[in-house]
Design an enzyme around this catalytic site. Sequence first.
Site, PDB file in Angstrom:
ATOM      1  N   TYR A 124       0.838  -1.065   0.137  1.00  0.00           N
ATOM      2  CA  TYR A 124       0.047  -0.006  -0.094  1.00  0.00           C
ATOM      3  C   TYR A 124       0.960   1.275   0.157  1.00  0.00           C
ATOM      4  O   TYR A 124       2.064   1.297   0.828  1.00  0.00           O
ATOM      5  CB  TYR A 124      -0.992  -0.013   1.298  1.00  0.00           C
ATOM      6  CG  TYR A 124      -1.631  -1.042   1.558  1.00  0.00           C
ATOM      7  CD1 TYR A 124      -2.219  -1.865   0.409  1.00  0.00           C
ATOM      8  CD2 TYR A 124      -1.903  -1.576   2.855  1.00  0.00           C
ATOM      9  CE1 TYR A 124      -3.210  -3.117   0.693  1.00  0.00           C
ATOM     10  CE2 TYR A 124      -2.832  -2.584   2.825  1.00  0.00           C
ATOM     11  CZ  TYR A 124      -3.499  -3.378   2.066  1.00  0.00           C
ATOM     12  OH  TYR A 124      -4.188  -4.497   2.272  1.00  0.00           O
ATOM     13  N   CYS A 158       1.393   2.759   3.511  1.00  0.00           N
ATOM     14  CA  CYS A 158       1.852   2.065   4.554  1.00  0.00           C
ATOM     15  C   CYS A 158       3.223   2.224   4.908  1.00  0.00           C
ATOM     16  O   CYS A 158       4.108   2.477   4.270  1.00  0.00           O
ATOM     17  CB  CYS A 158       1.709   0.556   4.141  1.00  0.00           C
ATOM     18  SG  CYS A 158       2.532  -0.569   5.235  1.00  0.00           S
ATOM     19  N   PHE A 211       5.177   0.558   6.807  1.00  0.00           N
ATOM     20  CA  PHE A 211       6.032  -0.666   6.849  1.00  0.00           C
ATOM     21  C   PHE A 211       6.419  -0.884   5.665  1.00  0.00           C
ATOM     22  O   PHE A 211       7.404  -1.089   5.103  1.00  0.00           O
ATOM     23  CB  PHE A 211       5.290  -1.740   7.301  1.00  0.00           C
ATOM     24  CG  PHE A 211       5.037  -1.775   8.800  1.00  0.00           C
ATOM     25  CD1 PHE A 211       6.090  -1.767   9.828  1.00  0.00           C
ATOM     26  CD2 PHE A 211       3.858  -1.638   9.164  1.00  0.00           C
ATOM     27  CE1 PHE A 211       5.896  -1.588  11.147  1.00  0.00           C
ATOM     28  CE2 PHE A 211       3.532  -1.469  10.572  1.00  0.00           C
ATOM     29  CZ  PHE A 211       4.604  -1.408  11.513  1.00  0.00           C
ATOM     30  N   CYS A 212       5.627  -0.526   4.460  1.00  0.00           N
ATOM     31  CA  CYS A 212       5.793  -0.808   2.927  1.00  0.00           C
ATOM     32  C   CYS A 212       7.122   0.346   2.727  1.00  0.00           C
ATOM     33  O   CYS A 212       8.080   0.204   2.084  1.00  0.00           O
ATOM     34  CB  CYS A 212       4.751  -0.614   2.119  1.00  0.00           C
ATOM     35  SG  CYS A 212       3.636  -1.787   2.319  1.00  0.00           S
TER      36      CYS A 212
END
Length: 329
Positions: free
Chosen positions: A104, A107, A109-110
């Site tokens: 995403y 996001c 963490f992405c």
Amino acid sequence: MRRASTLASSVLSRTLATTHGGVNSAAVNHRLLQVALFGSTGGSYARGRWFNSFTGSTARSVSVGVAGALLSVAAAATSLSQEVHAKEPPPAELVPKDVILYQYEACPFCNKVRAFLDYYDIPYKVVEVNPISKKEIKWSDYKKVPILMVDGEPLTDSSDIIDKLGHRIHPQKRAVSDMDDDEETKWRRWVDSHLVHILSPNIYRNTSEALESFDYITSNGNFGFTERITAKYAGAAAMYFVSKKLKKKYNITDERAALYEAAETWVDALNGRDFLGGFKPNLADLAVFGVLRPIRNLRSGKDMVEHTRIGDWYSRMESSVGESRRIKV
């Protein structure tokens, strides 16, 4: 999030579902000192001889020579500064041939994984996952993002992805420490266990900021037209209330104060260094930068930079990480 019985909460929880995922300074100072002493010693020695023997136009030549020596020292120092801040791309034979990031866009963490890939100059393709249908990752038993496909091998959980890929591209370095007191490991854990939990209460702290956040999420995410409208307005409303539960869960009284405190805590950890890694970012630097990048241009991120000392470090990180290595397809 699942306790919220509305459709908006369901949409939202899926939208934001994520998995938690050297140059030695003494050596550099020694090299700078060598350059400076070489210029100064040569200048002093020459000045003693020349002033005893010449006057007039020759003296002017001496001034030019001294100025030239000083410029040489400055140029050498600048060159060395650029050298210690330069990236260290992995050897070409160790760079994966085919890297695909399922993500995403908003996001944290992405973004942490992307910061790692960008910094180490690893080209990658991006597949934006629809947070509602998740049809792009139906092939996977793991239904969260990020998922990084590396030469056909799926890697999951942002921290594990970075550890495994880091070991692959730099096998001579330890990608992760088993020591609880290791500084880099300590601060990477702090990112996953503390920093990320402060973000949602900040970006959804009131209705206007919730709408701003969802405008960013839906504009950059993989949504259909109807999904985009639903997620933006219903999702923003739902997350405004969900953020209040998150504040209680993580014992946050004042979300902005908590964000500022986290930023200052990180700057204190730098202890005067350009990066936690010294002259170059380490994995902790990349983790903090990655999770903060989605909020940088939101109201919360702008307030954080305005009211704390983190701005200089963030600017250095932007410069060090450099341009995205995303392959446009």
